[in-house]
Design a protein around this motif. Structure first.
Motif, PDB file in Angstrom:
ATOM      1  N   GLN A 200     -73.067   1.636  34.533  1.00  0.00           N
ATOM      2  CA  GLN A 200     -74.478   1.472  34.550  1.00  0.00           C
ATOM      3  C   GLN A 200     -75.061   0.819  35.961  1.00  0.00           C
ATOM      4  N   GLY A 201     -74.073   0.181  36.546  1.00  0.00           N
ATOM      5  CA  GLY A 201     -74.466  -0.503  37.814  1.00  0.00           C
ATOM      6  C   GLY A 201     -74.671   0.914  38.990  1.00  0.00           C
ATOM      7  N   LEU A 202     -73.897   1.997  38.772  1.00  0.00           N
ATOM      8  CA  LEU A 202     -74.129   3.170  39.507  1.00  0.00           C
ATOM      9  C   LEU A 202     -75.575   3.869  39.379  1.00  0.00           C
ATOM     10  N   GLN A 203     -76.129   3.927  40.321  1.00  0.00           N
ATOM     11  CA  GLN A 203     -77.420   4.632  40.202  1.00  0.00           C
ATOM     12  C   GLN A 203     -77.713   5.730  41.218  1.00  0.00           C
ATOM     13  N   PHE A 204     -78.421   6.955  41.306  1.00  0.00           N
ATOM     14  CA  PHE A 204     -78.858   7.503  42.330  1.00  0.00           C
ATOM     15  C   PHE A 204     -79.805   6.867  43.191  1.00  0.00           C
ATOM     16  N   ILE A 205     -79.780   7.206  44.529  1.00  0.00           N
ATOM     17  CA  ILE A 205     -80.729   6.708  45.749  1.00  0.00           C
ATOM     18  C   ILE A 205     -81.923   7.455  45.076  1.00  0.00           C
ATOM     19  N   LYS A 206     -83.018   6.770  45.191  1.00  0.00           N
ATOM     20  CA  LYS A 206     -84.457   7.641  44.788  1.00  0.00           C
ATOM     21  C   LYS A 206     -84.780   8.034  46.073  1.00  0.00           C
ATOM     22  N   GLU A 207     -84.613   9.345  46.536  1.00  0.00           N
ATOM     23  CA  GLU A 207     -85.363   9.732  47.744  1.00  0.00           C
ATOM     24  C   GLU A 207     -86.925   9.920  47.497  1.00  0.00           C
ATOM     25  N   ALA A 208     -87.129  10.491  46.551  1.00  0.00           N
ATOM     26  CA  ALA A 208     -88.689  10.535  46.176  1.00  0.00           C
ATOM     27  C   ALA A 208     -88.701  10.446  44.653  1.00  0.00           C
ATOM     28  N   ASP A 209     -89.822  10.835  43.967  1.00  0.00           N
ATOM     29  CA  ASP A 209     -89.931  10.857  42.716  1.00  0.00           C
ATOM     30  C   ASP A 209     -89.281  11.947  42.102  1.00  0.00           C
ATOM     31  N   HIS A 210     -88.864  13.158  42.906  1.00  0.00           N
ATOM     32  CA  HIS A 210     -88.389  14.326  42.447  1.00  0.00           C
ATOM     33  C   HIS A 210     -86.850  14.407  43.055  1.00  0.00           C
ATOM     34  N   VAL A 211     -86.557  13.509  44.191  1.00  0.00           N
ATOM     35  CA  VAL A 211     -85.006  13.714  44.780  1.00  0.00           C
ATOM     36  C   VAL A 211     -84.474  12.807  44.794  1.00  0.00           C
ATOM     37  N   PHE A 212     -83.186  12.708  44.174  1.00  0.00           N
ATOM     38  CA  PHE A 212     -82.270  11.737  44.025  1.00  0.00           C
ATOM     39  C   PHE A 212     -80.901  12.124  44.685  1.00  0.00           C
TER      40      PHE A 212
ATOM     41  N   LEU B  48    -104.014   8.820  45.461  1.00  0.00           N
ATOM     42  CA  LEU B  48    -103.127   9.091  44.030  1.00  0.00           C
ATOM     43  C   LEU B  48    -102.350  10.202  44.347  1.00  0.00           C
ATOM     44  N   VAL B  49    -102.660  11.143  44.723  1.00  0.00           N
ATOM     45  CA  VAL B  49    -101.643  12.323  44.972  1.00  0.00           C
ATOM     46  C   VAL B  49    -100.607  12.084  45.990  1.00  0.00           C
ATOM     47  N   GLY B  50    -101.038  11.575  47.029  1.00  0.00           N
ATOM     48  CA  GLY B  50    -100.189  10.973  48.358  1.00  0.00           C
ATOM     49  C   GLY B  50     -99.004  10.268  47.615  1.00  0.00           C
ATOM     50  N   PHE B  51     -99.528   9.303  46.701  1.00  0.00           N
ATOM     51  CA  PHE B  51     -98.630   8.205  46.294  1.00  0.00           C
ATOM     52  C   PHE B  51     -97.536   8.939  45.183  1.00  0.00           C
ATOM     53  N   ALA B  52     -98.208  10.191  44.659  1.00  0.00           N
ATOM     54  CA  ALA B  52     -97.093  10.839  43.574  1.00  0.00           C
ATOM     55  C   ALA B  52     -96.085  11.590  44.348  1.00  0.00           C
ATOM     56  N   ASN B  53     -96.505  12.092  45.424  1.00  0.00           N
ATOM     57  CA  ASN B  53     -95.717  12.890  46.549  1.00  0.00           C
ATOM     58  C   ASN B  53     -94.730  12.311  47.400  1.00  0.00           C
ATOM     59  N   ALA B  54     -94.955  10.659  47.486  1.00  0.00           N
ATOM     60  CA  ALA B  54     -94.547  10.181  48.452  1.00  0.00           C
ATOM     61  C   ALA B  54     -92.917  10.116  48.484  1.00  0.00           C
ATOM     62  N   ARG B  55     -92.578  10.131  49.718  1.00  0.00           N
ATOM     63  CA  ARG B  55     -90.885  10.252  49.995  1.00  0.00           C
ATOM     64  C   ARG B  55     -90.252   8.827  49.884  1.00  0.00           C
ATOM     65  N   SER B  56     -89.099   9.039  49.568  1.00  0.00           N
ATOM     66  CA  SER B  56     -88.236   7.817  49.880  1.00  0.00           C
ATOM     67  C   SER B  56     -88.958   6.379  49.768  1.00  0.00           C
ATOM     68  N   LEU B  57     -89.289   6.277  48.552  1.00  0.00           N
ATOM     69  CA  LEU B  57     -89.729   4.719  48.210  1.00  0.00           C
ATOM     70  C   LEU B  57     -88.694   3.932  47.994  1.00  0.00           C
ATOM     71  N   GLY B  58     -87.515   4.708  48.308  1.00  0.00           N
ATOM     72  CA  GLY B  58     -86.272   4.056  47.646  1.00  0.00           C
ATOM     73  C   GLY B  58     -85.909   2.880  48.608  1.00  0.00           C
ATOM     74  N   ARG B  59     -84.748   2.274  48.417  1.00  0.00           N
ATOM     75  CA  ARG B  59     -84.247   1.316  49.218  1.00  0.00           C
ATOM     76  C   ARG B  59     -84.253   1.302  50.852  1.00  0.00           C
ATOM     77  N   ASN B  60     -83.233   1.912  51.106  1.00  0.00           N
ATOM     78  CA  ASN B  60     -83.065   2.077  52.585  1.00  0.00           C
ATOM     79  C   ASN B  60     -83.330   3.590  53.028  1.00  0.00           C
TER      80      ASN B  60
END
Lengths: 500, 115
Positions: free
Chosen positions: A214-226, B68-80
């Motif tokens: 569970q601790g293991l997660q994909f890095i979320k590059e975008a809402d459709h790229v992991f 809003l569309v920009g937000f939906a397609n935003a890239r790398s809201l991820g950590r680093n």
């Protein structure tokens, strides 16, 4: 807020203004039939439509007045005209018209001495011409009038709901992939799912010891790229698993995909150890994919320009092969591998092996590159997820053998050694690329060298000025002066001549 | 289901804990062809400027849609992540919401549906 009352009478006058002249005459002849002034303040709840109706009613009465006026006016003209028509050619007729004027009782026109009617037309009225402000006819500001706004907020909400649902389906696909493929990764890699920031490393032992995936997660590059990074394996520096899914979270893209369908992609990029892969470039994949790669990957375009059909290599014609060294394909893709590829023909997008792989650099940084970036040895596998809408877990179970195939190919590539004459050809290609790169960046490298020399000289000058004790400063200046002299002076070599 | 493909199980354990390499953001495969966020953010800012200055309500609404569309397609809201869209998305949201509020404060009359 502009006061409604003031607003209201203006519009009313506004309607009647064109008949100002008649009003005055009307006032003269007798009581006006105008509707009583409208009192809006008392009836607050009046529906604006009703106010409009009173306004219309008001303008109707105004129109009736106009019609009556016009009728009277016409009758006078008519009388005048018939007389003229009947005795048109006779002079008396005109005299009679003037006598009519005199028979009028002067008392009748008390208020009209100064502008008595002259001739046929009416006198020009003296009132000030009213400047009417252009006020838009406004339907009012009750809640039902914000129809368009409700429609727009509705669309916004629809978009947000679509975003939320798309995002969850994408992350569900991710979790399904993890659930069905984690065990393969665990006995292949010692580090899985590292973000590079956390201090302690989540080694696969720690995962096995019940810490749980569970601790293991994909890095979320975008809402459709992991993406997921795995490392710590024989022959391999690391492997990154990327799920490039459809943009389910974007409503507009969903419409766009109806026209131009795309599919979910699983991309595995394996960074090989430097000494574990020989020098060759090879690409196998669908026609469109290999064509696109040829443009994207510079070394693929340079080393293997032509694309051969798959049937020449005992594969289905839908595949294209472009290989720098013909022997490399036969050595790596043996019967078993080809059998698997045939079985998963619709899923395989492309397989790309290259030892000269350099990350894609967008134009802005391209000029700044002086030294050619050190190429890394990369195996890239790209698979499409099947389109039939089975449950995510089933889809990922179906993709499991392809992951096993990729890991099997890593070892195969490592065992493959290029033959001698093929080696010569490969070296020649790499040399050509190196020279071409040096030529193209020659100008920049010279500029950089020039820049470095100037900086050094400026440093020296600054050091001399800052020197405190004058005596050392003098020595430094002298040295600097002599060096400049030598540089500027003619190239003279001192030769000791032995006197005879 | 396709016949399970048996691969020769490599007896030796291929894992090498000592050769672990940490993850660096530039390893990630970031889709380069994704310019939608940037376009939408710039368009959103332009429209909210129009909505704010010219008090055109429709522009303010469109600006809100664009961000809003920009937000939906935003890239790398991820950590680093090496390049991060969240700041741009946030600023375009703030701008478009302020444009909408301002245009309704100045001219509170509803948008007339004239089409």
């Amino acid at each position: 807020k502009p006061n409604e009352d003031e607003d209201q009478p203006v519009t009313v006058n506004d309607d009647d203004d064109d008949f100002a002249e008649f009003d005055e005459e009307e006032l003269e002849n007798g009581p006006t039939t105008k509707a009583p002034p409208i009192d809006t303040t008392a009836r607050d709840d009046v529906v604006p439509k009703s106010r409009e109706s009173t306004k219309q009613g008001d303008s109707e009465t105004a129109q009736q007045n106009v019609r009556e006026e016009a009728k009277e006016f016409d009758e006078d003209d008519a009388k005048v005209e018939n007389e003229e028509d009947v005795e048109d050619d006779d002079d008396e007729a005109r005299l009679e018209v003037e006598n009519d004027r005199e028979e009028y009782d002067p008392l009748e026109f008390e208020g009209f001495e100064e502008d008595a009617p002259t001739g046929a037309g009416r006198g020009v009225s003296k009132q000030p011409d009213l400047k009417i402000a252009e006020v838009p006819i406004v339907a009012g500001r009750n809640w039902e009038h914000y129809m368009v706004e409700y429609l727009l907020t509705g669309c916004l909400l629809l978009y947000l709901i679509w975003y939320a649902s798309g995002k969850t389906t994408n992350s569900k696909l991710c979790d399904a992939w993890l659930a069905s493929n984690l065990d393969i990764l665990k006995n292949q890699f010692s580090l899985i799912g590292d973000e590079g920031t956390s201090k302690e490393i989540q080694t696969s032992e720690s995962i096995l010891d019940g810490e749980g995936g569970q601790g293991l997660q994909f890095i979320k590059e975008a809402d459709h790229v992991f993406s997921l990074w795995c490392s710590g394996r024989l022959h391999v520096e690391g492997m990154i698993v990327t799920l490039k899914l459809k943009k389910r979270q974007d409503l507009i893209n969903s419409f766009w995909r109806i026209i131009r369908p795309t599919n979910d992609q699983l991309v595995l990029r394996v960074y090989m150890e430097k000494e574990d892969m020989d020098t060759f470039v090879l690409c196998l994949g669908k026609k469109s994919a290999t064509a696109r790669l040829q443009k994207e990957m510079t070394e693929l375009g340079a080393f293997c320009p032509e694309r051969k059909g798959g049937e020449r290599f005992g594969m289905s014609p839908s595949f294209n092969v472009s290989a720098e060294l013909a022997e490399s394909f036969a050595a790596i893709f043996d019967q078993k591998v080809i059998a698997v590829l045939e079985q998963y023909e619709s899923e395989v997008e492309y397989l790309f092996f290259s030892d000269q792989w350099t990350p894609k650099v967008d134009e802005t940084q391209k000029e700044k590159q002086l030294k050619r970036p050190e190429p890394s040895k990369v195996l890239q596998f790209c698979f499409n997820l099947p389109k039939d809408n089975r449950s995510p877990v089933e889809v990922m179970e179906h993709m499991r053998p392809l992951l096993q195939l990729s890991l099997y190919l890593i070892d195969k590539v490592n065992r493959y050694r290029v033959s001698r004459e093929a080696k010569v050809k490969a070296e020649k290609n790499r040399q050509a690329i190196q020279e071409e790169f040096l030529k193209s960046t020659h100008a920049q490298r010279q500029e950089a060298a020039q820049q470095r020399r100037e900086d050094k000289r400026r440093e020296e000058k600054k050091k001399i000025q800052e020197e405190e004790d004058p005596e050392k400063q003098r020595k430094l200046e002298e040295k600097d002066y002599r060096r400049e002299l030598k540089k500027r002076g003619p190239k003279v070599k001192a030769i000791k001549v032995k006197s005879m | 289901m396709p016949a399970t493909i048996s691969f020769p199980k490599s007896e030796a354990d291929v894992r090498r804990p000592n050769k672990i390499k940490r993850y660096k953001p530039d390893f990630a495969i970031i889709p380069y062809d994704d310019f939608i966020t940037d376009i939408m953010n710039i368009l959103g800012m332009g429209l909210s400027m129009a909505g704010l200055m010219g008090r055109i309500k429709l522009c303010a609404w469109l600006a809100l849609f664009c961000s809003l569309v920009g937000f939906a397609n935003a890239r790398s809201l991820g950590r680093n992540a090496s390049f991060d869209d969240s700041k741009q998305v946030l600023s375009s949201f703030m701008l478009s919401i302020s444009a909408l509020v301002m245009s309704y404060l100045q001219n509170p009359f509803p948008l007339t549906a004239n089409w």
